[in-house]
Design a protein around this motif. Structure first.
Motif, PDB file in Angstrom:
ATOM      1  N   LYS A 200       0.820  -1.211   0.000  1.00 17.71           N
ATOM      2  CA  LYS A 200       0.000   0.000   0.000  1.00 17.71           C
ATOM      3  C   LYS A 200       0.849   1.252   0.000  1.00 17.71           C
ATOM      4  CE  LYS A 200      -4.013  -2.053   2.347  1.00 17.71           C
ATOM      5  NZ  LYS A 200      -3.521  -3.435   2.336  1.00 17.71           N
ATOM      6  N   THR A 201       2.122   1.123   0.431  1.00 17.17           N
ATOM      7  CA  THR A 201       3.008   2.284   0.514  1.00 17.17           C
ATOM      8  C   THR A 201       3.863   2.454  -0.735  1.00 17.17           C
ATOM      9  OG1 THR A 201       4.625   0.889   1.668  1.00 17.17           O
ATOM     10  CG2 THR A 201       3.125   2.208   3.024  1.00 17.17           C
ATOM     11  N   ARG A 225       9.501  -0.742   5.183  1.00 19.61           N
ATOM     12  CA  ARG A 225       8.143  -1.068   4.723  1.00 19.61           C
ATOM     13  C   ARG A 225       8.162  -2.241   3.757  1.00 19.61           C
ATOM     14  NH1 ARG A 225       7.142   4.890   4.823  1.00 19.61           N
ATOM     15  NH2 ARG A 225       7.672   4.987   2.606  1.00 19.61           N
ATOM     16  N   LEU A 226       9.206  -2.308   2.928  1.00 14.94           N
ATOM     17  CA  LEU A 226       9.339  -3.443   2.017  1.00 14.94           C
ATOM     18  C   LEU A 226       9.523  -4.740   2.797  1.00 14.94           C
ATOM     19  CD1 LEU A 226       9.717  -4.741  -0.766  1.00 14.94           C
ATOM     20  CD2 LEU A 226      12.149  -4.110  -0.627  1.00 14.94           C
ATOM     21  N   GLU A 227      10.354  -4.685   3.834  1.00 15.67           N
ATOM     22  CA  GLU A 227      10.570  -5.879   4.665  1.00 15.67           C
ATOM     23  C   GLU A 227       9.268  -6.306   5.337  1.00 15.67           C
ATOM     24  OE1 GLU A 227      13.191  -7.692   5.005  1.00 15.67           O
ATOM     25  OE2 GLU A 227      14.857  -6.504   4.219  1.00 15.67           O
ATOM     26  N   GLY A 228       8.483  -5.343   5.785  1.00 19.26           N
ATOM     27  CA  GLY A 228       7.202  -5.671   6.396  1.00 19.26           C
ATOM     28  C   GLY A 228       6.246  -6.309   5.401  1.00 19.26           C
ATOM     29  N   TRP A 229       6.248  -5.809   4.163  1.00 18.31           N
ATOM     30  CA  TRP A 229       5.381  -6.381   3.132  1.00 18.31           C
ATOM     31  C   TRP A 229       5.800  -7.815   2.801  1.00 18.31           C
ATOM     32  CZ3 TRP A 229       6.705  -7.601  -2.095  1.00 18.31           C
ATOM     33  CH2 TRP A 229       5.616  -7.957  -2.896  1.00 18.31           C
ATOM     34  N   LEU A 230       7.110  -8.053   2.723  1.00 20.79           N
ATOM     35  CA  LEU A 230       7.596  -9.400   2.449  1.00 20.79           C
ATOM     36  C   LEU A 230       7.217 -10.361   3.578  1.00 20.79           C
ATOM     37  CD1 LEU A 230      11.133  -8.587   1.003  1.00 20.79           C
ATOM     38  CD2 LEU A 230       9.190  -9.564  -0.244  1.00 20.79           C
ATOM     39  N   ALA A 231       7.271  -9.873   4.808  1.00 20.69           N
ATOM     40  CA  ALA A 231       6.868 -10.715   5.937  1.00 20.69           C
ATOM     41  C   ALA A 231       5.387 -11.076   5.837  1.00 20.69           C
ATOM     42  CB  ALA A 231       7.155  -9.987   7.251  1.00 20.69           C
TER      43      ALA A 231
END
Length: 315
Positions: A200-201, A225-231
């Protein structure tokens, strides 16, 4: 009863109301489709042009039918073929893909095209005849043309409500399904319309669909934020073989290119790579954390393919 008395009670034939209502509905659908696909399949300039011409057609056809405007009838005669042509191209590109052009589909397109052509001809003749009738009535001193008062009939109100409703439904429909065609290219896309579970970001998101149903994408985002999305991707139901590791050998990948149906090829020399599978789809994400230190965000490349396509490449 002389011709003057006949002209005194002039009104459009019932067939004209049919052609007018369908014309207004077609224009409303095109306007809704263009507005709903703005930023994706339809550019800003084309969106503005279609919306302007579509609304113009609705107003012109309304004035011709209910307000006895000969100019409106002639304007509708010119604008209807333009809107139908746009609608035919837009819907064909939106709903069809080259690998789905089977014989029955092509036959259906031909029949639909002939029906639309027939409608355009009949509608044009109806508008032309009605325009001539209006001009003849204006020459009569006792002519009583419809719609000369400021009041609105129930038919007029229903027509306007119907056109607005069709426009709104078309907008909502295409805003949710863009793009239906597997072959597409979209720039500066809202992540919610990206054809995959994009972050979303994500900013400056570009997405391209290839004929073999591969999806290529690239965007910019903060490293955390990318790491959070991958998680989040790793925890999705059905996801298997999730791996994230450093790139130790050059990796060839494809990225979106609006001029090439199959995207452009490049090689990543360093950075991070994440891969996983879900059903018959294989996912790959590439990025270089060094950009976070230099620019405050990282460019991300996303490749989604069918496992069968990968197997065929390896054979």
């Amino acid at each position: 009863m002389d011709s003057t008395e006949q002209l005194a009670t002039i009104s459009p034939p019932k067939s004209h109301y049919f052609f007018a209502m369908v014309s207004m509905a077609l224009a409303a659908i095109c306007v809704g489709q263009a507005a709903g696909t703005y930023g994706g399949e339809v550019s800003a300039a084309l969106t503005a042009t279609v919306i302007l011409l579509g609304i113009w057609l609705v107003i012109a056809q309304y004035r011709a039918t209910f307000r006895a405007s000969s100019r409106g009838a002639l304007t509708s005669l010119v604008l209807l073929p333009i809107m139908v042509l746009y609608g035919a191209i837009a819907f064909a590109g939106h709903l069809l893909s080259p690998n789905h052009l089977t014989t029955p589909v092509i036959a259906g397109m031909v029949v639909t095209g002939l029906v639309l052509l027939g409608f355009i001809i009949l509608s044009a003749r109806s508008n032309l005849n009605w325009s001539n009738a209006i001009e003849q009535a204006k020459k009569s001193e006792d002519a009583n043309l419809p719609g000369q008062t400021s009041s609105f009939t129930s038919t007029e109100i229903s027509s306007v409500i119907g056109a607005v409703s069709v426009m709104l439904v078309s907008f909502l429909l295409f805003a949710q399904t863009v793009p239906a065609n597997p072959v597409f290219y979209m720039k500066n896309v809202n992540p919610s319309r990206a054809r995959f579970d994009a972050p979303k970001t994500a900013t400056y998101l570009i997405v391209q669909g290839l004929p073999d149903e591969t999806i290529l994408a690239e965007w910019t985002d903060a490293q955390n934020r990318l790491e959070g999305w991958l998680a989040e991707q790793a925890k999705r139901p059905g996801v298997t073989n999730f791996q994230q590791q450093d790139i130790v050998e050059p990796i060839k990948y494809k990225y979106p290119n609006s001029f090439l149906t199959w995207g452009s090829a490049a090689t990543e020399q360093k950075g991070q790579r994440a891969t996983w599978q879900e059903g018959d789809r294989h996912y790959e994400v590439l990025w270089d954390p060094q950009y976070q230190e230099d620019f405050g965000a990282v460019p991300v490349n996303y490749i989604e393919r069918n496992l069968n396509a990968i197997a065929n490449e390896q054979e």
